[in-house]
Design a protein around this motif. Structure first.
Motif, PDB file in Angstrom:
ATOM      1  N   LEU A 234     -34.953  -3.990  34.088  1.00  0.00           N
ATOM      2  CA  LEU A 234     -35.188  -4.123  32.650  1.00  0.00           C
ATOM      3  C   LEU A 234     -33.884  -4.370  31.888  1.00  0.00           C
ATOM      4  N   ASP A 235     -32.900  -3.525  32.117  1.00  0.00           N
ATOM      5  CA  ASP A 235     -31.599  -3.705  31.470  1.00  0.00           C
ATOM      6  C   ASP A 235     -30.503  -3.291  32.434  1.00  0.00           C
ATOM      7  N   HIS A 236     -29.275  -3.665  32.097  1.00  0.00           N
ATOM      8  CA  HIS A 236     -28.172  -3.508  33.038  1.00  0.00           C
ATOM      9  C   HIS A 236     -26.881  -3.400  32.238  1.00  0.00           C
ATOM     10  N   ALA A 237     -26.059  -2.415  32.594  1.00  0.00           N
ATOM     11  CA  ALA A 237     -24.770  -2.252  31.917  1.00  0.00           C
ATOM     12  C   ALA A 237     -23.690  -1.969  32.949  1.00  0.00           C
ATOM     13  N   MET A 238     -22.512  -2.536  32.727  1.00  0.00           N
ATOM     14  CA  MET A 238     -21.385  -2.337  33.637  1.00  0.00           C
ATOM     15  C   MET A 238     -20.096  -2.179  32.831  1.00  0.00           C
ATOM     16  N   TRP A 239     -19.217  -1.304  33.329  1.00  0.00           N
ATOM     17  CA  TRP A 239     -17.894  -1.128  32.751  1.00  0.00           C
ATOM     18  C   TRP A 239     -16.881  -1.322  33.873  1.00  0.00           C
ATOM     19  N   PHE A 240     -15.956  -2.243  33.685  1.00  0.00           N
ATOM     20  CA  PHE A 240     -14.955  -2.578  34.704  1.00  0.00           C
ATOM     21  C   PHE A 240     -13.658  -1.852  34.338  1.00  0.00           C
ATOM     22  N   HIS A 241     -13.344  -0.798  35.099  1.00  0.00           N
ATOM     23  CA  HIS A 241     -12.244   0.096  34.733  1.00  0.00           C
ATOM     24  C   HIS A 241     -10.889  -0.368  35.253  1.00  0.00           C
ATOM     25  N   ARG A 242     -10.871  -0.826  36.518  1.00  0.00           N
ATOM     26  CA  ARG A 242      -9.614  -1.149  37.180  1.00  0.00           C
ATOM     27  C   ARG A 242      -9.778  -2.406  38.020  1.00  0.00           C
ATOM     28  N   PRO A 243      -8.690  -3.112  38.300  1.00  0.00           N
ATOM     29  CA  PRO A 243      -8.790  -4.319  39.128  1.00  0.00           C
ATOM     30  C   PRO A 243      -9.289  -3.999  40.535  1.00  0.00           C
ATOM     31  N   PHE A 244      -9.956  -4.949  41.138  1.00  0.00           N
ATOM     32  CA  PHE A 244     -10.465  -4.815  42.503  1.00  0.00           C
ATOM     33  C   PHE A 244     -10.686  -6.207  43.057  1.00  0.00           C
ATOM     34  N   ARG A 245     -10.921  -6.277  44.355  1.00  0.00           N
ATOM     35  CA  ARG A 245     -11.263  -7.533  45.009  1.00  0.00           C
ATOM     36  C   ARG A 245     -12.650  -7.401  45.627  1.00  0.00           C
ATOM     37  N   ALA A 246     -13.492  -8.392  45.411  1.00  0.00           N
ATOM     38  CA  ALA A 246     -14.851  -8.371  45.945  1.00  0.00           C
ATOM     39  C   ALA A 246     -14.890  -8.680  47.437  1.00  0.00           C
TER      40      ALA A 246
END
Length: 292
Positions: A234-246
């Motif tokens: 239904l809904d989606h939220a994300m907070w990107f705190h620190r750098p990373f590699r996928a």
């Protein structure tokens, strides 16, 4: 880089058809509609391509409005809400067949020093010791072969490893509403496609794959794969705190605090393998038991 990963990057590499308008292709997932993580990732690509590269994404908030048609392209229109001294805000609407199917707001920030703390990383086994998705899925005699093939095809670009049995692997008895998954791309990322936005976009893509699992675990349900639950994001939220590699191992630690009224809530933290808290994710989804 695997062919499946190259195909995924091609899927996320949108065509720009006007200054603030982009077009993306679609493909089916394990259910006969466009995978929600694909739409969210493509919308973030559209937003990010209107923002200076030195302002990485730090949050997104999105609503899934209608099921996507995997047989038709998706048009993404970007509204440049604000360009401030530190923050940039974008709004994106995804349209198919003349109707909005998805809405996203995203915020980007110039890096700056600040206060530092984080929740500690929970205990989890080394991902290299866990069975791959193929090894695990091939061992389930109760799943129809076509279901197994759909799962494997949908996740071919991602090396995704459950710490414990997934809902569709061991169901019938309620378990703690908590699930851990390690993931990384199936191959190293060595391309010029929108670094560092690419890593954030790929994490967004994966984040919609397993987040509602913990809801199913709490009720001993196997989900779509065994037909005892019907669900959709239904809904989606994300907070990107620190750098990373996928393309390096990330721990997706997920839990569900509540399910009620035909909806369930999943919340999670994503850690790098060395213990850095990289992302926080929250999603609510429809979770219905089919009527007899």
């Amino acid at each position: 880089m695997s062919q499946a990963l190259e195909d995924l990057l091609d899927l996320l590499d949108l065509e720009q058809i006007e200054e603030n308008i982009f077009r993306g292709q679609s493909r089916s997932a394990v259910v006969p509609r466009v995978f929600g993580g694909q739409v969210a990732a493509q919308a973030l690509v559209a937003a990010g391509r209107t923002v200076p590269a030195d302002r990485p994404a730090h949050s997104l908030h999105a609503y899934f409005l209608r099921p996507g048609d995997p047989g038709a392209p998706i048009v993404y229109t970007v509204d440049r809400i604000r360009d401030g001294r530190s923050f940039t805000t974008r709004r994106v609407v995804a349209v198919q067949h003349g109707k909005p199917i998805f809405h996203l707001s995203a915020s980007f920030q110039t890096y700056e020093e600040g206060l530092e703390h984080q929740a500690p990383m929970p205990a989890s086994p080394d991902p290299e010791t866990l069975p791959t998705s193929q090894e695990r899925l091939r061992g389930y005699d109760h799943l129809a072969p076509e279901v197994v093939e759909k799962f494997l095809e949908a996740r071919e670009a991602i090396d995704l490893r459950y710490v414990e049995e997934p809902p569709y692997g061991q169901f019938g008895e309620p378990r703690e509403p908590h699930s851990q998954v390690w993931f990384r791309t199936n191959g190293k990322l060595d391309c010029a496609f929108d670094e560092p936005l690419l890593h954030v976009v790929l994490a967004t893509y994966v984040s919609d794959m397993t987040l509602l699992d913990s809801i199913l675990l709490a009720h001993g349900r196997g989900g779509w794969a065994v037909g005892d639950v019907v669900g959709a994001s239904l809904d989606h939220a994300m907070w990107f705190h620190r750098p990373f590699r996928a393309d390096e191992w990330l721990l997706y630690d997920q839990e569900s605090p509540s399910a009620h009224g035909g909806r369930g809530l999943g919340q999670a933290r994503i850690y790098t393998q060395d213990g850095q808290l990289a992302i926080t994710v929250i999603q609510e989804g429809v979770v219905r038991v089919p009527r007899a």
